[in-house]
Scaffold this motif. Structure first.
Motif, mmCIF file in Angstrom:
data_model
loop_
_atom_site.group_PDB
_atom_site.id
_atom_site.type_symbol
_atom_site.label_atom_id
_atom_site.label_comp_id
_atom_site.label_asym_id
_atom_site.label_seq_id
_atom_site.Cartn_x
_atom_site.Cartn_y
_atom_site.Cartn_z
ATOM 1 N N UNK A 27 85.887 -89.805 -3.018
ATOM 2 C CA UNK A 27 87.106 -89.055 -2.720
ATOM 3 C C UNK A 27 88.214 -89.991 -2.233
ATOM 4 N N UNK A 28 87.873 -90.927 -1.345
ATOM 5 C CA UNK A 28 88.865 -91.876 -0.835
ATOM 6 C C UNK A 28 89.396 -92.768 -1.952
ATOM 7 N N UNK A 29 88.503 -93.205 -2.822
ATOM 8 C CA UNK A 29 88.923 -94.071 -3.935
ATOM 9 C C UNK A 29 89.861 -93.316 -4.877
ATOM 10 N N UNK A 30 89.529 -92.084 -5.191
ATOM 11 C CA UNK A 30 90.399 -91.281 -6.070
ATOM 12 C C UNK A 30 91.751 -91.015 -5.416
ATOM 13 N N UNK A 31 91.751 -90.779 -4.119
ATOM 14 C CA UNK A 31 93.005 -90.560 -3.407
ATOM 15 C C UNK A 31 93.898 -91.802 -3.494
ATOM 16 N N UNK A 32 93.300 -92.959 -3.309
ATOM 17 C CA UNK A 32 94.059 -94.227 -3.361
ATOM 18 C C UNK A 32 94.631 -94.458 -4.769
ATOM 19 N N UNK A 33 93.815 -94.220 -5.784
ATOM 20 C CA UNK A 33 94.306 -94.383 -7.158
ATOM 21 C C UNK A 33 95.427 -93.401 -7.447
ATOM 22 N N UNK A 34 95.300 -92.179 -6.939
ATOM 23 C CA UNK A 34 96.346 -91.174 -7.134
ATOM 24 C C UNK A 34 97.658 -91.607 -6.518
ATOM 25 N N UNK A 35 97.592 -92.179 -5.319
ATOM 26 C CA UNK A 35 98.815 -92.675 -4.664
ATOM 27 C C UNK A 35 99.490 -93.749 -5.505
ATOM 28 N N UNK A 36 98.697 -94.683 -6.025
ATOM 29 C CA UNK A 36 99.269 -95.769 -6.836
ATOM 30 C C UNK A 36 99.900 -95.228 -8.110
ATOM 31 N N UNK A 37 99.238 -94.270 -8.739
ATOM 32 C CA UNK A 37 99.778 -93.716 -9.984
ATOM 33 C C UNK A 37 101.034 -92.886 -9.727
ATOM 34 N N UNK A 38 101.073 -92.149 -8.620
ATOM 35 C CA UNK A 38 102.274 -91.385 -8.286
ATOM 36 C C UNK A 38 103.456 -92.317 -8.055
ATOM 37 N N UNK A 39 103.213 -93.417 -7.364
ATOM 38 C CA UNK A 39 104.285 -94.381 -7.106
ATOM 39 C C UNK A 39 104.803 -94.966 -8.424
ATOM 40 N N UNK A 40 103.886 -95.327 -9.318
ATOM 41 C CA UNK A 40 104.298 -95.884 -10.612
ATOM 42 C C UNK A 40 105.076 -94.838 -11.419
ATOM 43 N N UNK A 41 104.626 -93.581 -11.377
ATOM 44 C CA UNK A 41 105.326 -92.531 -12.116
ATOM 45 C C UNK A 41 106.734 -92.321 -11.561
#
Length: 147
Positions: A27-41
């Motif tokens: 869950x923590x790993x997915x949350x971190x990846x989501x943050x990075x992808x949102x920033x890139x988007x």
């Protein structure tokens, strides 16, 4: 046997605890990846917005340059035609290139194979329409009409 029963309970607790730790880690790993992808988007979106304004500024500059030689309405029209041509060229460049399907010949037969080599692109067309019982022109002596 009773002395092993308490070990079974410990194994179950250990398995449950390990499963919980694994879930939290994922869950923590997915949350971190989501943050990075949102920033890139967000950065891509902002880049697109700024590019849109830059394109509008270029279109305005082209229109003003044409306005030196032409009336303002004609300069705007020429600029619009140029931008329309660029848009059309970009759309055509982005279209996937694929061969066109062969055209059907009414009353004819289908080609031997499709361009991709996977078989017939569509079923062959019969020379005559099918004989359907109960339809006008149906043969009254067909097996379905016999009583």
């Amino acid at each position: 046997m009773e002395h092993l029963d308490h070990l079974e309970h410990l194994d179950k607790d250990l398995v449950d605890e390990l499963a919980q730790v694994a879930r939290e880690t994922v869950r923590d790993e997915l949350r971190e990846q989501g943050r990075k992808r949102r920033r890139a988007a967000m950065l891509y979106g902002a880049s697109g917005a700024v590019a849109l304004y830059a394109g509008a500024a270029v279109a305005l500059a082209v229109g003003l340059a044409w306005a030196i030689l032409l009336p303002a309405w004609a300069a705007a029209l020429v600029t619009a035609v140029i931008l329309g041509g660029v848009a059309y060229a970009l759309r055509e460049a982005g279209r996937p290139k694929r061969p066109h399907a062969p055209h059907r010949v009414i009353g004819g037969t289908a080609p031997e194979a499709s361009p991709s080599g996977t078989g017939l692109p569509y079923p062959p067309i019969p020379a005559e329409p099918p004989n359907v019982p109960g339809m006008p022109g149906a043969d009254p002596e067909s097996p379905h009409h016999r009583g």
